[in-house]
Design a protein around this motif. Structure first.
Motif, PDB file in Angstrom:
ATOM      1  N   THR A 133      11.170   2.777  -5.083  1.00 41.30           N
ATOM      2  CA  THR A 133       9.941   2.164  -4.571  1.00 41.30           C
ATOM      3  C   THR A 133       9.035   3.246  -3.996  1.00 41.30           C
ATOM      4  OG1 THR A 133      10.864   1.767  -2.356  1.00 41.30           O
ATOM      5  CG2 THR A 133      11.166   0.035  -4.003  1.00 41.30           C
ATOM      6  N   TYR A 134       7.774   2.918  -3.849  1.00 40.04           N
ATOM      7  CA  TYR A 134       6.801   3.828  -3.257  1.00 40.04           C
ATOM      8  C   TYR A 134       5.866   3.020  -2.369  1.00 40.04           C
ATOM      9  CZ  TYR A 134       3.565   1.949  -6.732  1.00 40.04           C
ATOM     10  OH  TYR A 134       2.788   1.108  -7.482  1.00 40.04           O
ATOM     11  N   ARG A 135       5.185   3.688  -1.454  1.00 44.90           N
ATOM     12  CA  ARG A 135       4.245   3.005  -0.573  1.00 44.90           C
ATOM     13  C   ARG A 135       2.861   3.047  -1.198  1.00 44.90           C
ATOM     14  NH1 ARG A 135       4.432   0.926   4.212  1.00 44.90           N
ATOM     15  NH2 ARG A 135       6.532   1.726   4.573  1.00 44.90           N
ATOM     16  N   VAL A 308      12.320  -4.279  -3.115  1.00 44.32           N
ATOM     17  CA  VAL A 308      11.396  -3.904  -2.045  1.00 44.32           C
ATOM     18  C   VAL A 308      11.968  -4.321  -0.691  1.00 44.32           C
ATOM     19  CG1 VAL A 308       9.105  -4.290  -1.072  1.00 44.32           C
ATOM     20  CG2 VAL A 308       9.366  -3.958  -3.530  1.00 44.32           C
ATOM     21  N   ILE A 309      12.539  -5.518  -0.616  1.00 44.85           N
ATOM     22  CA  ILE A 309      13.170  -5.960   0.621  1.00 44.85           C
ATOM     23  C   ILE A 309      14.273  -4.987   1.030  1.00 44.85           C
ATOM     24  CG2 ILE A 309      14.598  -7.766   1.664  1.00 44.85           C
ATOM     25  CD1 ILE A 309      11.718  -8.588   1.465  1.00 44.85           C
ATOM     26  N   LEU A 310      15.067  -4.559   0.052  1.00 46.66           N
ATOM     27  CA  LEU A 310      16.153  -3.619   0.336  1.00 46.66           C
ATOM     28  C   LEU A 310      15.618  -2.299   0.880  1.00 46.66           C
ATOM     29  CD1 LEU A 310      19.212  -3.064   0.159  1.00 46.66           C
ATOM     30  CD2 LEU A 310      18.836  -2.235  -2.169  1.00 46.66           C
ATOM     31  N   SER A 311      14.451  -1.869   0.404  1.00 45.67           N
ATOM     32  CA  SER A 311      13.880  -0.602   0.875  1.00 45.67           C
ATOM     33  C   SER A 311      13.438  -0.675   2.327  1.00 45.67           C
ATOM     34  CB  SER A 311      12.694  -0.196  -0.018  1.00 45.67           C
ATOM     35  OG  SER A 311      11.566  -1.027   0.200  1.00 45.67           O
ATOM     36  N   TYR A 312      13.198  -1.892   2.846  1.00 47.41           N
ATOM     37  CA  TYR A 312      12.821  -2.060   4.248  1.00 47.41           C
ATOM     38  C   TYR A 312      14.052  -2.237   5.147  1.00 47.41           C
ATOM     39  CZ  TYR A 312       7.994  -3.075   2.763  1.00 47.41           C
ATOM     40  OH  TYR A 312       6.734  -2.996   2.238  1.00 47.41           O
ATOM     41  N   PRO A 364       6.710  -8.734  -1.389  1.00 47.80           N
ATOM     42  CA  PRO A 364       6.661  -9.549  -0.178  1.00 47.80           C
ATOM     43  C   PRO A 364       5.374  -9.389   0.626  1.00 47.80           C
ATOM     44  CG  PRO A 364       8.072  -7.648   0.165  1.00 47.80           C
ATOM     45  CD  PRO A 364       7.664  -7.618  -1.277  1.00 47.80           C
ATOM     46  N   THR A 365       4.708  -8.248   0.512  1.00 45.33           N
ATOM     47  CA  THR A 365       3.503  -7.997   1.304  1.00 45.33           C
ATOM     48  C   THR A 365       2.409  -7.401   0.429  1.00 45.33           C
ATOM     49  OG1 THR A 365       4.305  -5.804   1.933  1.00 45.33           O
ATOM     50  CG2 THR A 365       4.816  -7.617   3.436  1.00 45.33           C
ATOM     51  N   GLU A 366       1.180  -7.576   0.888  1.00 46.38           N
ATOM     52  CA  GLU A 366       0.049  -6.984   0.155  1.00 46.38           C
ATOM     53  C   GLU A 366       0.080  -5.470   0.199  1.00 46.38           C
ATOM     54  OE1 GLU A 366      -4.044  -9.076   0.075  1.00 46.38           O
ATOM     55  OE2 GLU A 366      -3.294  -9.170   2.131  1.00 46.38           O
ATOM     56  N   VAL A 367       0.292  -4.939   1.395  1.00 43.91           N
ATOM     57  CA  VAL A 367       0.288  -3.499   1.603  1.00 43.91           C
ATOM     58  C   VAL A 367       1.711  -3.079   1.967  1.00 43.91           C
ATOM     59  CG1 VAL A 367      -0.653  -1.582   2.926  1.00 43.91           C
ATOM     60  CG2 VAL A 367      -2.094  -3.559   2.381  1.00 43.91           C
ATOM     61  N   GLY A 368       2.234  -2.100   1.296  1.00 46.45           N
ATOM     62  CA  GLY A 368       3.600  -1.659   1.571  1.00 46.45           C
ATOM     63  C   GLY A 368       4.239  -1.092   0.327  1.00 46.45           C
ATOM     64  N   ARG A 369       5.530  -1.291   0.207  1.00 48.97           N
ATOM     65  CA  ARG A 369       6.295  -0.676  -0.859  1.00 48.97           C
ATOM     66  C   ARG A 369       6.211  -1.472  -2.153  1.00 48.97           C
ATOM     67  NH1 ARG A 369       8.085   3.577   1.347  1.00 48.97           N
ATOM     68  NH2 ARG A 369       8.748   4.271  -0.698  1.00 48.97           N
ATOM     69  N   ARG A 370       6.250  -0.723  -3.270  1.00 48.21           N
ATOM     70  CA  ARG A 370       6.233  -1.324  -4.599  1.00 48.21           C
ATOM     71  C   ARG A 370       7.237  -0.607  -5.491  1.00 48.21           C
ATOM     72  NH1 ARG A 370      -0.212  -2.514  -5.691  1.00 48.21           N
ATOM     73  NH2 ARG A 370      -0.557  -3.638  -3.745  1.00 48.21           N
ATOM     74  N   ASN A 371       7.521  -1.207  -6.639  1.00 48.99           N
ATOM     75  CA  ASN A 371       8.531  -0.686  -7.549  1.00 48.99           C
ATOM     76  C   ASN A 371       7.931   0.184  -8.646  1.00 48.99           C
ATOM     77  OD1 ASN A 371      11.180  -2.454  -6.975  1.00 48.99           O
ATOM     78  ND2 ASN A 371       9.384  -3.781  -6.811  1.00 48.99           N
ATOM     79  N   TYR A 372       8.645   1.262  -8.972  1.00 50.16           N
ATOM     80  CA  TYR A 372       8.345   1.972 -10.207  1.00 50.16           C
ATOM     81  C   TYR A 372       8.928   1.188 -11.382  1.00 50.16           C
ATOM     82  CZ  TYR A 372       6.850   6.172  -7.672  1.00 50.16           C
ATOM     83  OH  TYR A 372       6.181   7.060  -6.879  1.00 50.16           O
ATOM     84  N   PRO A 373       8.442   1.405 -12.607  1.00 51.17           N
ATOM     85  CA  PRO A 373       8.910   0.608 -13.758  1.00 51.17           C
ATOM     86  C   PRO A 373      10.379   0.811 -14.124  1.00 51.17           C
ATOM     87  CG  PRO A 373       6.799   1.638 -14.249  1.00 51.17           C
ATOM     88  CD  PRO A 373       7.282   2.246 -12.962  1.00 51.17           C
ATOM     89  N   ARG A 374      10.888   2.044 -14.021  1.00 55.00           N
ATOM     90  CA  ARG A 374      12.240   2.334 -14.478  1.00 55.00           C
ATOM     91  C   ARG A 374      13.026   3.075 -13.400  1.00 55.00           C
ATOM     92  NH1 ARG A 374      11.207  -0.741 -18.007  1.00 55.00           N
ATOM     93  NH2 ARG A 374      11.151  -0.415 -20.264  1.00 55.00           N
ATOM     94  N   ALA A 375      14.335   2.913 -13.453  1.00 57.08           N
ATOM     95  CA  ALA A 375      15.216   3.650 -12.555  1.00 57.08           C
ATOM     96  C   ALA A 375      15.403   5.077 -13.077  1.00 57.08           C
ATOM     97  CB  ALA A 375      16.570   2.950 -12.455  1.00 57.08           C
TER      98      ALA A 375
END
Length: 723
Positions: A133-135, A308-312, A364-375
């Protein structure tokens, strides 16, 4: 116009890993495309030669290595006490009072260099099977659409509803604060509750003015911030409304249906508390029958929310505690993942859509962490840099240093393995002095984060892919690089080798005004004892059955002058250095490695050559580890100067490969005056900014460290700041 505040080199760069045997590697710089030659045949994966015999035309023997510290060398046992910094302690031999340097450190240093020089598979690759994930920059929130998963999603419906409001409004704001002043809202409704409400358009959004009260069977007006209330009153006094605005006003009077969505936990909402000082509102998602849209949502898409939840999450098993005033999306995790699974039935969230209006991510939120497409593991598998899963996948480093094939689900328990052909003797530290007086605290040892994609990802030619929009990093076709820790050549002139920029006090000074919390004891590392610069120690490297190519590369790695010469296109006289120990990103652990003595046998074909180790065994004239007097004879089958002269064409081809070129440059250091450091927090924020209208990276932003494989590899980074 953006000004350039600093120019610097990044503390962590990357070495492109372009494997000749990888299906995706079709670049012109790969030796495979230079026709069939010794190097191209050597670099590909193949089954190792067994160790039950000494093959003809192989080399066995030993080298005496001399290692000199150029900056402070830090290693040892690590310990952490509650409420104290991590401490690193040297192990001291009680009989001699000298530090004990493990032979495994020397072997690891050489193996690491050999792996990068030959673009080998990573013999050690962590569990990077989860998508990173990235912010995201706040501007990237504008393209998120509210969504609600079906109430029976977990039962297999796998559908959801995109929720749009009037005029495609994404939501209506429920104000709870007017700046620092609490508003008299006292919300009794809970997150994920269905609500009826009234709302008024204000600027580009909607504001909730009243919420239906079931007890009184009427709408309960909400207190609004003064400036918001003034805008609504002004609009009410305006008679020149369009038909569309009139319809909106009529809907406001009759009310809207929606879903209450709060990032603040319910208990704080009741008391009008907030999770951070600038949070002034919550959300209600519109649920208008005329504008909502049903859509399929695959389980792997729903899983992006969970990641994303896990990253928090915080890990109590590691001593972490729940953050104060945490949002409702902060959960507890353990070493296996979240302690409680997420229920997707009726889940409210934000959806990110691609260009074809398909959902690619749920957040879960507008501003915060998001996922990259691939691991990372997905990319590593395609790149063929994962540890070998069977013998015929063994890379050059596997052949020399050994491997145990990675266990994969479809293999038997009898996986392939190979013992390495290199051993390191005990390390002589008779002349080594160590220091333990100052007990300095290191600048926080931040590991290179794989989520810093611009630094590590390349295309199939080894060129960095910086400048791409951040949501599209870690896409299929991207290639991972190996971490490199640059340094400045002038840093090697430090008196005790403990560079000022590595210390915690200097870190606090340089970070002032950058919103860095330097009081966190967990990021501190106290060094109780270390080996300063200009200390020399020795060891013996023994090897068996090396091919000509393997010996050529090994000799190059342990010859600082030769390695330095090939690092420069002009082959000018330079010195190359390797790295050991802790704190490499801080400029520590720079060492000069040289081979002072050789004692090498060449195993030749017995029908043409009577010299060699096999012949010595047969005639009891000598054995490995106890060389015979015949080794001094220039005709005995191996001569250092002749061997190096015959290797020139091989070295020339090797130096042109992307991986070897970048690795060797990382060994000679930068020659300019620009510092080598981490990016500051405010610089990082600037670098990640996106255009609020397009969501693309702003022009001139998304800067990455200059590639070590590029022609202008010594060009520093220029990270701008807002004027």
């Amino acid at each position: 116009m953006t000004e350039t505040r600093f120019k610097f080199h990044s503390s962590v760069n990357s070495i492109p890993v372009i494997r000749p045997s990888a299906a995706t590697s079709k670049n012109a710089s790969s030796p495979r495309n230079n026709g069939s030659n010794e190097l191209s045949n050597f670099l590909v994966d193949k089954t190792p030669v067994t160790l039950d015999h000494l093959a003809a035309d192989t080399f066995s023997g030993e080298m005496r290595l001399t290692i000199k510290t150029m900056t402070a060398l830090i290693f040892g046992e690590q310990d952490r006490s509650e409420g104290q910094p991590r401490e690193i302690e040297l192990q001291i031999d009680p009989t001699t009072g000298k530090p004990i340097i493990p032979a495994t450190m020397i072997k690891g240093m050489i193996a690491n260099a050999y792996e990068r020089m030959t673009a080998s598979r990573f013999r050690i690759f962590g569990d990077h099977s989860d998508t990173l994930t990235y912010r995201a920059d706040p501007a990237a929130a504008n393209n998120l659409i509210p969504i609600r998963l079906d109430s029976e999603y977990e039962s297999g419906t796998h559908r959801g509803t995109l929720l749009y409001g009037p005029n495609n409004a994404r939501f209506a704001k429920v104000y709870t604060f007017d700046g620092s002043r609490k508003l008299n809202t006292n919300l009794e409704i809970k997150h994920n509750s269905e609500v009826w409400f009234q709302a008024a358009p204000v600027d580009s959004t909607y504001v909730v003015t009243a919420i239906w009260d079931d007890e009184r069977s009427t709408y309960k007006p909400l207190e609004l911030p003064e400036n918001i209330a003034a805008k609504i009153n002004l609009d009410n006094d305006t008679d020149s409304r369009t038909d569309e605005e009139s319809n909106t006003r009529q809907n406001m009077e009759s009310g809207y249906k929606g879903w209450f969505y709060a990032t603040t936990p319910d208990d704080l909402l009741k008391t009008n508390e907030r999770i951070f000082s600038t949070k002034n509102s919550e959300r209600i998602f519109f649920d208008e029958s005329s504008s909502r849209r049903s859509i399929d949502i695959r389980p792997e898409i729903a899983a992006t929310y969970d990641r994303v939840i896990l990253s928090y999450a915080y890990n109590s098993e590691d001593g972490e505690t729940r953050p104060k005033n945490a949002s409702r999306f902060v959960h507890e995790r353990n070493n296996s993942g979240l302690t409680e699974e997420i229920n997707h039935n009726g889940l409210l969230a934000y959806a990110r859509l691609d260009g074809s209006d398909s959902i690619i991510e749920i957040l879960p939120t507008e501003v915060g962490r998001r996922n990259y497409p691939r691991a990372p593991r997905d990319l590593a598998k395609a790149q063929q840099i994962l540890p070998a899963s069977k013998a015929d996948e063994a890379s050059p480093a596997d052949h020399l240093f050994g491997f145990t094939a990675e266990q994969i689900p479809d293999t038997t328990s009898n996986t392939a393995a190979l013992k390495g052909r290199i051993t390191i003797s005990s390390v002589s530290t008779d002349s080594v002095q160590f220091q333990s007086r100052k007990r300095p605290v290191l600048h926080p040892l931040l590991p290179p984060k794989a989520s810093s994609a611009r630094r590590f990802l390349t295309d199939a030619n080894g060129k960095l892919i910086s400048g791409r929009d951040r949501p599209y990093y870690y896409s299929m076709g991207d290639m991972l690089g190996a971490a490199a820790y640059p340094f400045r050549s002038q840093d090697l002139e430090s008196r005790d080798g403990f560079l000022k920029r590595a210390t915690y006090e200097h870190y606090k000074d340089s970070m002032s005004g950058n919103n860095i919390d330097t009081s966190n004891i967990r990021v501190q590392t106290r060094i109780n004892a270390w080996i300063p610069s200009k200390q020399t120690f020795d060891c013996t490297l023994r090897f068996e059955g090396l091919s000509t190519s393997e010996l050529r590369i090994l000799i190059l790695i342990v010859n600082s002058e030769q390695l330095g010469a090939w690092a420069s296109s002009s082959h000018s006289r330079q010195t190359a250095y390797l790295r050991m120990g802790t704190g490499k990103a801080l400029g520590l652990g720079v060492v000069k490695v040289d081979c002072s003595q050789y004692s090498i046998y060449r195993t030749s074909r017995q029908d043409t050559d009577h010299w060699g180790l096999v012949n010595d065994y047969k005639h009891l004239d000598g054995c490995f580890g106890a060389p015979s007097e015949l080794l001094a004879d220039a005709d005995s089958g191996w001569n250092h100067h002749t061997f190096i002269e015959q290797a020139q064409e091989f070295y020339e081809l090797l130096a042109k490969t992307v991986s070897a070129k970048a690795f060797m440059r990382s060994c000679i250091g930068y020659s300019d005056e620009h510092p080598v450091r981490y990016m500051h927090l405010n610089e990082n924020k600037w670098n990640n900014e996106t255009d609020s209208k397009t969501g693309h990276s702003k022009k001139g932003h998304a800067v990455a460290p200059t590639s070590l494989a590029a022609d202008n590899w010594e060009k520093p980074m220029s990270v701008g700041r807002k004027p």
